[in-house]
Design a protein around this motif. Structure first.
Motif, PDB file in Angstrom:
ATOM      1  N   UNK A   1       0.854  -1.194   0.000  1.00 38.62           N
ATOM      2  CA  UNK A   1       0.000   0.000   0.000  1.00 38.62           C
ATOM      3  C   UNK A   1       0.884   1.237   0.000  1.00 38.62           C
ATOM      4  N   UNK A   2       0.636   2.135  -0.940  1.00 37.78           N
ATOM      5  CA  UNK A   2       1.436   3.356  -1.009  1.00 37.78           C
ATOM      6  C   UNK A   2       0.836   4.451  -0.135  1.00 37.78           C
ATOM      7  N   UNK A   3       1.652   5.430   0.191  1.00 36.65           N
ATOM      8  CA  UNK A   3       1.168   6.582   0.951  1.00 36.65           C
ATOM      9  C   UNK A   3       0.103   7.319   0.161  1.00 36.65           C
ATOM     10  N   UNK A   4       0.262   7.386  -1.149  1.00 34.91           N
ATOM     11  CA  UNK A   4      -0.733   8.046  -1.996  1.00 34.91           C
ATOM     12  C   UNK A   4      -2.089   7.350  -1.895  1.00 34.91           C
TER      13      UNK A   4
ATOM     14  N   UNK B   1      -7.663   7.262   0.192  1.00 38.81           N
ATOM     15  CA  UNK B   1      -8.696   6.601   0.990  1.00 38.81           C
ATOM     16  C   UNK B   1      -9.170   7.482   2.136  1.00 38.81           C
ATOM     17  N   UNK B   2      -8.262   8.293   2.699  1.00 37.30           N
ATOM     18  CA  UNK B   2      -8.610   9.194   3.796  1.00 37.30           C
ATOM     19  C   UNK B   2      -9.169  10.527   3.291  1.00 37.30           C
ATOM     20  N   UNK B   3      -9.183  10.691   1.966  1.00 37.04           N
ATOM     21  CA  UNK B   3      -9.719  11.897   1.320  1.00 37.04           C
ATOM     22  C   UNK B   3      -8.955  13.155   1.720  1.00 37.04           C
ATOM     23  N   UNK B   4      -7.630  13.031   1.728  1.00 36.75           N
ATOM     24  CA  UNK B   4      -6.758  14.178   1.935  1.00 36.75           C
ATOM     25  C   UNK B   4      -5.647  14.109   0.895  1.00 36.75           C
ATOM     26  N   UNK B   5      -4.895  15.212   0.755  1.00 36.48           N
ATOM     27  CA  UNK B   5      -3.789  15.211  -0.189  1.00 36.48           C
ATOM     28  C   UNK B   5      -2.572  14.527   0.419  1.00 36.48           C
ATOM     29  N   UNK B   6      -1.683  14.091  -0.423  1.00 30.71           N
ATOM     30  CA  UNK B   6      -0.455  13.466   0.054  1.00 30.71           C
ATOM     31  C   UNK B   6       0.381  14.443   0.882  1.00 30.71           C
ATOM     32  N   UNK B   7       0.550  15.711   0.452  1.00 30.18           N
ATOM     33  CA  UNK B   7       1.293  16.662   1.296  1.00 30.18           C
ATOM     34  C   UNK B   7       0.646  16.854   2.670  1.00 30.18           C
ATOM     35  N   UNK B   8      -0.688  16.855   2.726  1.00 31.37           N
ATOM     36  CA  UNK B   8      -1.370  16.991   4.023  1.00 31.37           C
ATOM     37  C   UNK B   8      -1.069  15.785   4.900  1.00 31.37           C
ATOM     38  N   UNK B   9      -1.099  14.609   4.310  1.00 30.97           N
ATOM     39  CA  UNK B   9      -0.790  13.402   5.089  1.00 30.97           C
ATOM     40  C   UNK B   9       0.605  13.498   5.699  1.00 30.97           C
ATOM     41  N   UNK B  10       1.575  13.966   4.905  1.00 32.44           N
ATOM     42  CA  UNK B  10       2.941  14.031   5.412  1.00 32.44           C
ATOM     43  C   UNK B  10       3.117  15.120   6.468  1.00 32.44           C
ATOM     44  N   UNK B  11       2.218  16.092   6.500  1.00 32.05           N
ATOM     45  CA  UNK B  11       2.281  17.081   7.583  1.00 32.05           C
ATOM     46  C   UNK B  11       1.914  16.436   8.911  1.00 32.05           C
ATOM     47  N   UNK B  12       1.034  15.456   8.851  1.00 40.26           N
ATOM     48  CA  UNK B  12       0.625  14.755  10.071  1.00 40.26           C
ATOM     49  C   UNK B  12       1.546  13.582  10.392  1.00 40.26           C
TER      50      UNK B  12
END
Length: 205
Positions: free
Chosen positions: A37-40, A45-56
């Motif tokens: 499973x990729x981060x993308x 699936x979480x309905x957020x952008x990849x940059x937003x995910x990496x902020x968290x």
């Protein structure tokens, strides 16, 4: 709305975001495997952008380890409950066994077993979890005084708790009944903390 109220709401929303994204990622990892499973895909699936995910979550592994993040400073918080650091930790660990807290490894819920299998069965997660243990150890050492003797004591304590929990999980994952493992786990914890009581007491004076 006051600033304090606004701050509280922001913190709650931020925590919900952490929880939602982490649980989404864990669900996907359990279904398909961590490396498949990729981060993308998690972000989508979480309905957020990849940059937003990496902020968290700065690293992919953090998506999994967030579930146990609250336990990072647990030993450091517990030692002040007395009458001695080891007595407080013993009481806390035995209480965890009694309520079958997943952090003690003594839990047969399928989702808990699957999570631990994911954690212990993925090399990159094992490596990242080591950093979690090191932070727990550092916090505990600081709570015990912060000197070399405190660091030596903290290392022993964290190692004992990790080994006890891992043994419980391995036995239950291997098919043994919780009731059987629980009885042995209580005895094993007693022996382990007896040993710590003598050694740590000498280190801490």
């Amino acid at each position: 709305m006051t600033d304090s109220a606004g701050g509280g709401l922001r913190e709650r929303k931020k925590r919900r975001m952490y929880e939602t994204v982490s649980e989404t990622a864990i669900r996907l990892f359990l279904e398909r495997g961590f490396d498949a499973v990729s981060v993308a895909e998690v972000a989508a699936a979480a309905e957020i952008s990849k940059p937003t995910l990496f902020r968290y979550f700065p690293a992919k592994e953090d998506l999994v380890l967030y579930r146990i993040a609250d336990h990072e400073g647990e030993a450091a918080r517990v030692v002040g409950e007395g009458p001695t650091p080891i007595a407080a930790l013993r009481r806390h660990f035995l209480a965890g066994l009694e309520r079958e807290d997943p952090v003690t490894g003594l839990n047969a819920h399928p989702q808990v077993l699957a999570f631990h299998a994911l954690l212990y069965g993925t090399p990159s997660l094992v490596a990242r979890a080591q950093a979690h243990l090191e932070r727990s150890e550092a916090a505990l050492a600081e709570a015990l005084g912060g000197d070399l003797d405190a660091r030596l004591a903290a290392g022993q304590i964290i190692a004992v708790q990790r080994i006890l929990a891992l043994e419980n999980w391995r036995r239950i994952a291997g098919g043994e009944a919780v009731e059987v493992v629980k009885a042995d786990a209580v005895v094993a914890a007693g022996r382990a903390f007896d040993g710590l009581e003598g050694g740590v007491a000498r280190l801490l004076g």
